[in-house]
Write an enzyme that holds these catalytic residues in place. Structure first.
Site, PDB file in Angstrom:
ATOM      1  N   CYS A  48       4.026 -56.377 -29.231  1.00  0.00           N
ATOM      2  CA  CYS A  48       3.688 -57.005 -27.977  1.00  0.00           C
ATOM      3  C   CYS A  48       3.278 -56.078 -26.904  1.00  0.00           C
ATOM      4  O   CYS A  48       2.840 -55.310 -26.896  1.00  0.00           O
ATOM      5  CB  CYS A  48       5.384 -57.169 -27.536  1.00  0.00           C
ATOM      6  N   CYS A  51       4.230 -52.700 -26.568  1.00  0.00           N
ATOM      7  CA  CYS A  51       3.557 -51.725 -27.335  1.00  0.00           C
ATOM      8  C   CYS A  51       2.161 -51.379 -27.166  1.00  0.00           C
ATOM      9  O   CYS A  51       1.851 -50.142 -27.095  1.00  0.00           O
ATOM     10  CB  CYS A  51       3.467 -52.455 -28.874  1.00  0.00           C
ATOM     11  N   ASP A 456     -20.172 -75.074 -21.674  1.00  0.00           N
ATOM     12  CA  ASP A 456     -21.438 -75.067 -22.206  1.00  0.00           C
ATOM     13  C   ASP A 456     -22.051 -76.492 -22.278  1.00  0.00           C
ATOM     14  O   ASP A 456     -21.203 -77.436 -22.304  1.00  0.00           O
ATOM     15  CB  ASP A 456     -21.144 -74.756 -23.981  1.00  0.00           C
ATOM     16  N   ASP A 634     -20.926 -69.217 -28.116  1.00  0.00           N
ATOM     17  CA  ASP A 634     -19.848 -69.560 -27.068  1.00  0.00           C
ATOM     18  C   ASP A 634     -18.825 -68.495 -27.485  1.00  0.00           C
ATOM     19  O   ASP A 634     -17.733 -68.478 -26.617  1.00  0.00           O
ATOM     20  CB  ASP A 634     -19.306 -70.774 -26.692  1.00  0.00           C
TER      21      ASP A 634
END
Length: 736
Positions: A48, A51, A456, A634
């Site tokens: 998480c 952490c 894009d 991308d």
């Protein structure tokens, strides 16, 4: 015997908590510049945002560490070391806070992720089995509380049967949360797993106590059912992280697995890509991808950079021009001089950008963690005070324990734990019915916060392939035989417009120029203007054809705009989102599309790194950007943006990097997804508010003895049901 670096420092007087030197990790260091080194480690046990903060914060205080960045999706910890930094000290620091680490290996990382997935799946299956079967024995006991009284022996038998099924399943399934809670407590902090673990353990203890004393209230089924519901969310989180991990792997899979090396005498030999070094000479044949970044030494050709830059027009290359890894060689034989090893190629750098951009932390998860940090001391102190005060007032110890347990049961953070997952599941289900795949619950949250959209151009606002503009059918028919004999993208578009028919015989393709064939009347050519002897006519994508009589014919091409693009930009503006175009295509093509869809802010000719820098500029201006893209160029931007979407026709790497995937033929679904995400945010905040109000009312009521354990269990389940039903409202509509 010579000491390793870590051993030498230890013998010279390392602090006592550093321990022994341990293994020599110098072989796993990568030079990053003058005096700089990087150590890549595989960290176990990080689940998480807390952490991440704990690991990165601990290493920031470790001498010799310049930087630390943990990728939660892959478990990869990149540690920047100063010249005097000791890699052994880094590993020991991680061990000390409960996150063991080993040198990073992709195969080991994949195996660790797969092992975690199997453990979660097993725990989920056991919890589901336990919940269903424990309920069989609990229902008769519940029924006995409403007038259908069971005899004491029968009730006790049912309770022991429920314990025999539910308790082992709860202990096994709960190990996922127990381990996380223990690590958090050892580190001096609390996460959501701490109250869940304490609640489950205490529920089991009280239930066994009641069973042994032949009491009426046991909750073995409730404990294992709670774990079953929570494990569903934990398994979904693991599945989403596994998808995020695959984005970088999909990118690197586009690299050629091997390269053709040229010796000094001109002989060729195949070599694994990892053995290619700067300065090596490589041969790349037509139809092959460039294995590593390199400069053309001999040969002329055209290369397809669409995956890297998004530009649809093939680019001519000749001696002195740099070719990037992943580009497709179309027509000619090339000899390259390698400029970088495979791990330093353009594709590898994009993959690292993807990894570094995949570390967005959910605001809702942080809010839940903060609530847990407050919840643990407050509620457990309240339960302890309840027991002490009740005992001091003369209430029997058993009743005092039950009253304290009631406080913990009634305030168990089920509603808080389900507040966001229930909403995300409902929102994802609604969008799935509309053809939109939600790959990240946190991404759905961030989509609601977006206030700017970066598109894009190629494949998103346009259809992503060149199409022949208006041309005389007779002219098309004249050039069609040569077009059918070529593999060039523009020639294929011309052949498609002409339809089926014969191809020119004896055609010869000239690298980087075009194709020619001899007919009875003379030589025919199809290709670049200079190749056929025609004047240059501007910046439009074009092919020229010269027939056997010397007549010239020009064919212009363009990437067609998607019909829905204009409406999509207008719909986003109605919702308060501004827009821009970040394209790797040429300036003229980008300007043409920007003008037609009504987006005044556009940039052309951007590399993958350039798109990331453009997103950084928008972020610095305070914008929360939704990136929409489909190409390899991308992928880094999709990972780096605040939130990202990709069409269903995008590359696998782009879809893996994106938070949501929408049907390419229905870009209007982007606006619908934003509506649903905003509605989901409202439902989540309503659930948080309800969970807080519920605990403020139920907690004091339990402390004062107005709630018994049975009512507490019903109230706890009821609170979870309320937040779930509130979340299900999302299934009925979009913008509410």
């Amino acid at each position: 015997m010579a000491l390793t670096e870590g051993e030498a420092q230890t013998s010279a007087g390392a602090p006592p908590d550093e321990g022994v030197g341990g293994p020599d990790l110098s072989a796993y260091l990568t030079e990053t510049g003058p005096g700089g080194r990087r150590l890549d480690l595989l960290v176990s046990g990080a689940h998480c945002a807390a952490c991440i903060a704990r690991i990165e914060g601990e290493l920031a205080d470790t001498p010799g560490v310049a930087s630390a960045r943990l990728n939660l999706s892959t478990g990869r910890l990149a540690v920047g070391l100063e010249p005097e930094g000791d890699p052994g000290r880094v590993v020991r620091a991680l061990d000390r806070i409960g996150y063991p680490a080993t040198p990073y290996d992709p195969d080991s990382a994949r195996q660790a992720q797969d092992r975690e997935g199997r453990e979660l799946a097993m725990a989920l299956a056991v919890a589901g089995f336990g919940a269903g079967n424990a309920m069989i024995f609990s229902v008769p006991v519940w029924a006995g509380l409403f007038g259908q009284e069971l005899g004491p022996a029968t009730r006790t038998f049912m309770q022991w049967a429920s314990a025999g099924v539910g308790a082992p399943c709860a202990v096994f399934a709960g190990m996922v949360f127990f381990r996380s809670a223990w690590k958090a407590l050892r580190a001096g902090r609390a996460n959501m797993d701490v109250p869940i673990s304490i609640g489950v353990i205490l529920t089991l203890v009280v239930s066994f106590q009641e069973t042994l004393l032949m009491g009426r209230d046991t909750y073995f089924d409730a404990a294992v059912t709670l774990l079953f519901l929570l494990l569903i969310g934990r398994w979904m989180d693991h599945a989403l992280r596994r998808r995020a991990r695959s984005a970088a792997a999909d990118l690197l899979a586009l690299q050629a697995p091997s390269a053709v090396l040229l010796a000094e005498d001109g002989t060729e030999r195949m070599s694994p890509l990892r053995l290619v070094r700067p300065g090596d000479r490589l041969r790349v044949r037509p139809g092959e991808r460039v294995p590593v970044d390199g400069v053309v030494e001999t040969g002329e050709s055209e290369i397809d950079n669409a995956l890297l830059t998004g530009e649809t027009t093939p680019q001519p290359v000749h001696p002195g021009v740099t070719c990037r890894a992943g580009a497709l060689n179309l027509t000619g034989l090339l000899t390259l001089r390698a400029e970088a090893a495979c791990e330093d190629s353009t594709l590898a750098r994009i993959a690292r950008l993807v990894e570094s951009g995949a570390q967005f932390r959910s605001t809702y998860v942080q809010l839940a963690d903060k609530a847990a940090a407050i919840y643990v001391p407050v509620v457990h102190t309240a339960a302890a005070l309840t027991f002490v005060v009740a005992w001091m007032l003369g209430i029997p110890v058993r009743e005092a324990v039950l009253r304290a347990a009631t406080v913990l049961i009634v305030t168990c953070p089920c509603a808080l734990g389900l507040a966001v997952p229930a909403v995300q599941v409902a929102a994802a289900s609604r969008l799935f019915r509309r053809g939109v795949l939600v790959k990240s619950g946190a991404g759905l949250e961030r989509l609601a916060e977006a206030d700017h959209v970066a598109f894009d151009k190629t494949g998103v606002l346009t259809e992503g392939r060149p199409r022949l503009l208006n041309a005389d059918p007779t002219d098309i028919a004249r050039a069609a035989p040569l077009a059918r004999a070529s593999s060039h993208p523009l020639a294929r578009a011309l052949a498609e417009a002409a339809g089926e028919g014969p191809a020119a015989t004896g055609a010869i393709e000239i690298a980087g120029q075009g194709i020619e064939a001899r007919a009875e009347a003379g030589l025919m050519r199809l290709g670049r203007a200079a190749f056929v002897g025609a004047p240059l006519s501007g910046n439009q994508t074009e092919l020229w054809f010269r027939d056997a009589d010397g007549a010239l014919f020009r064919f212009a091409f363009a990437d067609a705009l998607r019909p829905e693009a204009v409406g999509l930009v207008a719909a986003l503006a109605e919702r308060g989102l501004s827009a821009s175009i970040l394209s790797g295509d040429v300036e003229a093509a980008t300007l043409r599309v920007a003008g037609r869809v009504g987006i005044p802010d556009w940039r052309a000719g951007l590399t993958p790194q350039g798109k990331v820098e453009a997103l950084d500029d928008l972020k610095a201006a305070g914008r929360r950007v939704l990136m929409v893209g489909d190409g390899l160029n991308d992928v880094a931007a999709l990972s780096h943006a605040h939130v990202s979407m990709a069409p269903g026709t995008a590359l696998d790497a782009s879809q893996s990097a994106a938070d949501l995937v929408y049907p390419a033929d229905h870009p209007e679904r982007i606006a619908e997804a934003i509506d649903t995400a905003r509605a989901a945010r409202r439902r989540a905040m309503e659930n948080f508010a309800f969970a807080a109000l519920y605990n403020l009312v139920a907690g004091p009521a339990a402390m004062l003895g107005f709630v018994n354990p049975f009512v507490a269990a019903l109230a706890m389940s009821g609170s979870s049901l309320v937040v779930t039903l509130n979340a299900l409202r999302l299934l009925n509509g979009g913008r509410r």
